[in-house]
Write a protein that holds these residues in place. Structure first.
Motif, PDB file in Angstrom:
ATOM      1  N   PRO A  11       0.852  -1.228   0.187  1.00 18.41           N
ATOM      2  CA  PRO A  11       0.100  -0.009  -0.018  1.00 18.41           C
ATOM      3  C   PRO A  11       0.809   1.515   0.067  1.00 18.41           C
ATOM      4  CG  PRO A  11      -0.609  -1.513   1.700  1.00 18.41           C
ATOM      5  CD  PRO A  11       0.472  -2.074   1.116  1.00 18.41           C
ATOM      6  N   PHE A  12       0.282   2.118  -0.619  1.00 22.53           N
ATOM      7  CA  PHE A  12       1.032   3.746  -0.572  1.00 22.53           C
ATOM      8  C   PHE A  12       2.276   3.709  -1.503  1.00 22.53           C
ATOM      9  CE2 PHE A  12      -0.811   2.934   3.927  1.00 22.53           C
ATOM     10  CZ  PHE A  12      -1.824   3.434   3.673  1.00 22.53           C
ATOM     11  N   THR A  13       2.522   2.800  -2.213  1.00 23.78           N
ATOM     12  CA  THR A  13       3.718   2.703  -3.241  1.00 23.78           C
ATOM     13  C   THR A  13       2.911   3.188  -4.567  1.00 23.78           C
ATOM     14  OG1 THR A  13       4.646   1.056  -1.759  1.00 23.78           O
ATOM     15  CG2 THR A  13       5.515   1.231  -3.885  1.00 23.78           C
ATOM     16  N   SER A  14       3.467   4.119  -4.996  1.00 26.28           N
ATOM     17  CA  SER A  14       3.072   4.867  -6.269  1.00 26.28           C
ATOM     18  C   SER A  14       4.045   5.001  -7.345  1.00 26.28           C
ATOM     19  CB  SER A  14       1.827   5.863  -6.125  1.00 26.28           C
ATOM     20  OG  SER A  14       2.601   6.903  -5.366  1.00 26.28           O
ATOM     21  N   MET A  15       5.258   5.760  -6.745  1.00 21.94           N
ATOM     22  CA  MET A  15       6.173   5.911  -7.711  1.00 21.94           C
ATOM     23  C   MET A  15       6.809   4.990  -8.494  1.00 21.94           C
ATOM     24  SD  MET A  15       8.041   8.892  -5.260  1.00 21.94           S
ATOM     25  CE  MET A  15       9.353   9.090  -6.330  1.00 21.94           C
ATOM     26  N   GLU A  16       7.217   5.017  -9.938  1.00 24.50           N
ATOM     27  CA  GLU A  16       7.875   4.091 -10.557  1.00 24.50           C
ATOM     28  C   GLU A  16       7.491   2.688 -10.473  1.00 24.50           C
ATOM     29  OE1 GLU A  16      12.013   4.738 -11.238  1.00 24.50           O
ATOM     30  OE2 GLU A  16      11.891   6.666 -10.126  1.00 24.50           O
ATOM     31  N   LYS A  17       5.895   2.610 -10.590  1.00 24.25           N
ATOM     32  CA  LYS A  17       5.500   1.093 -10.754  1.00 24.25           C
ATOM     33  C   LYS A  17       4.866   0.956 -12.184  1.00 24.25           C
ATOM     34  CE  LYS A  17       2.543   0.084  -7.842  1.00 24.25           C
ATOM     35  NZ  LYS A  17       1.201   0.072  -6.915  1.00 24.25           N
ATOM     36  N   GLY A  18       4.874  -0.547 -12.596  1.00 23.64           N
ATOM     37  CA  GLY A  18       4.381  -0.895 -13.636  1.00 23.64           C
ATOM     38  C   GLY A  18       3.887  -2.316 -13.402  1.00 23.64           C
ATOM     39  N   GLY A  27      13.262  -0.536 -10.366  1.00 27.40           N
ATOM     40  CA  GLY A  27      12.445  -0.003 -11.323  1.00 27.40           C
ATOM     41  C   GLY A  27      11.218  -0.401 -11.552  1.00 27.40           C
ATOM     42  N   PRO A  28      10.313   0.105 -12.515  1.00 26.19           N
ATOM     43  CA  PRO A  28       8.994  -0.396 -12.740  1.00 26.19           C
ATOM     44  C   PRO A  28       9.111  -1.705 -13.325  1.00 26.19           C
ATOM     45  CG  PRO A  28       9.695   1.452 -14.156  1.00 26.19           C
ATOM     46  CD  PRO A  28      10.507   1.308 -13.286  1.00 26.19           C
ATOM     47  N   ALA A  29       7.963  -2.504 -13.161  1.00 26.27           N
ATOM     48  CA  ALA A  29       8.185  -3.882 -13.318  1.00 26.27           C
ATOM     49  C   ALA A  29       8.326  -4.112 -14.872  1.00 26.27           C
ATOM     50  CB  ALA A  29       6.824  -4.618 -12.646  1.00 26.27           C
ATOM     51  N   HIS A  30       7.485  -3.132 -15.679  1.00 26.41           N
ATOM     52  CA  HIS A  30       7.475  -3.398 -17.048  1.00 26.41           C
ATOM     53  C   HIS A  30       8.735  -2.965 -17.654  1.00 26.41           C
ATOM     54  CE1 HIS A  30       6.604   0.991 -16.554  1.00 26.41           C
ATOM     55  NE2 HIS A  30       7.235   1.182 -17.381  1.00 26.41           N
ATOM     56  N   GLN A  31       9.708  -2.561 -17.176  1.00 26.03           N
ATOM     57  CA  GLN A  31      10.952  -2.015 -17.564  1.00 26.03           C
ATOM     58  C   GLN A  31      11.799  -3.004 -17.979  1.00 26.03           C
ATOM     59  OE1 GLN A  31      13.980  -0.060 -15.154  1.00 26.03           O
ATOM     60  NE2 GLN A  31      14.803   1.070 -16.719  1.00 26.03           N
ATOM     61  N   PRO A  32      12.167  -3.151 -19.471  1.00 24.85           N
ATOM     62  CA  PRO A  32      12.997  -4.323 -19.969  1.00 24.85           C
ATOM     63  C   PRO A  32      14.210  -4.473 -19.373  1.00 24.85           C
ATOM     64  CG  PRO A  32      12.040  -2.813 -21.808  1.00 24.85           C
ATOM     65  CD  PRO A  32      12.078  -2.161 -20.533  1.00 24.85           C
TER      66      PRO A  32
END
Length: 255
Positions: free
Chosen positions: A108-115, A143-148
């Motif tokens: 919860p409350f984690t919004s920065m650089e997500k994917g 980093g965000p989960a969608h980052q290659p």
């Protein structure tokens, strides 16, 4: 792995105190600040719920962030890695590395650089770590989960080029073909990237030589509640916790 967190022994403190700054903000003892950070790492406690037998959470958090930003934590991690490799009869710095990533759900409350990692159906972030053949962590990037993987690997490797002069080969899986190999050819002379994958005839998890140690390292995260999920508002804080976890693993081997 111990079943509960035990405060630093005199032997452990003697090993790490010389790698840390002498002065701290406030009147708290440096050893108590380190103990508080490692206790939160192990238990997953919220900063504001830090028990009263530790320094105030504001002071602990201040030093946690400061040591991460100013390079103190990176230097401590590198020193402990070299010490542990020497203890096991190896050269102080490695020549062979393994790089891999792990997608994790965000709390919860984690919004920065997500994917969203479409392959693993995970909404959150991705941890990229590089380890030696002992499973010791030398670099990390979150980093965000969608980052290659191939492009994130550049950020993992670049900070290491200045002092790991024995780095000769990095092992990775097929995800590192795109972006990473071309970047290495252009920017790093003499560094070999070896891409390996599970044989098509094999089903399920198949341990690949040397690369399995990185998977084992990911497995040790499960013993530290602060790392069972991404609870951090910033990816940098997650990186700091991963390095503290590596330091704690090494310290546990010292009486």
């Amino acid at each position: 792995m111990t079943k509960k967190y035990l405060r630093l022994t005199d032997g452990q403190w003697q090993v790490i105190k010389n790698f840390l700054p002498v002065k701290t903000k406030g009147h708290y003892a440096l050893r108590d600040l380190i103990d508080a950070i490692l206790w939160i790492l192990r238990t997953g406690c919220q900063w504001r719920n830090l028990p009263e037998n530790f320094p105030k959470w504001e002071s602990v958090y201040y030093h946690f962030r400061k040591w991460g930003k100013d390079g103190t934590l990176n230097r401590l991690n590198a020193k402990l890695n070299k010490m542990e490799r020497k203890r096991q009869g190896k050269h102080r710095t490695p020549s062979l590395f393994s790089i891999d990533s792990q997608s994790i759900k965000s709390g919860p409350f984690t919004s920065m650089e997500k994917g969203v990692d479409g392959n693993k159906k995970i909404n959150g972030r991705k941890r990229h770590v590089i380890t030696d053949t002992l499973g010791l962590i030398w670099g990390v990037k979150v980093g965000p989960a969608h980052q290659p993987d191939g492009y994130a690997a550049q950020d993992v490797i670049e900070p290491l080029l200045g002092y790991l002069d024995r780095m000769k080969k990095i092992l990775g899986d097929q995800a590192y073909k795109k972006g990473f190999i071309d970047w290495v050819k252009e920017h790093v002379i003499g560094l070999e990237i070896e891409i390996s994958s599970t044989p098509p005839s094999e089903k399920g998890f198949v341990p690949l030589k040397w690369r399995w140690v990185t998977e084992r390292t990911f497995g040790t995260f499960n013993f530290f509640r602060r790392l069972d999920k991404d609870h951090e508002k910033t990816p940098e804080s997650q990186e700091y916790w991963i390095l503290w976890q590596n330091c704690q693993i090494i310290l546990n081997k010292i009486k």
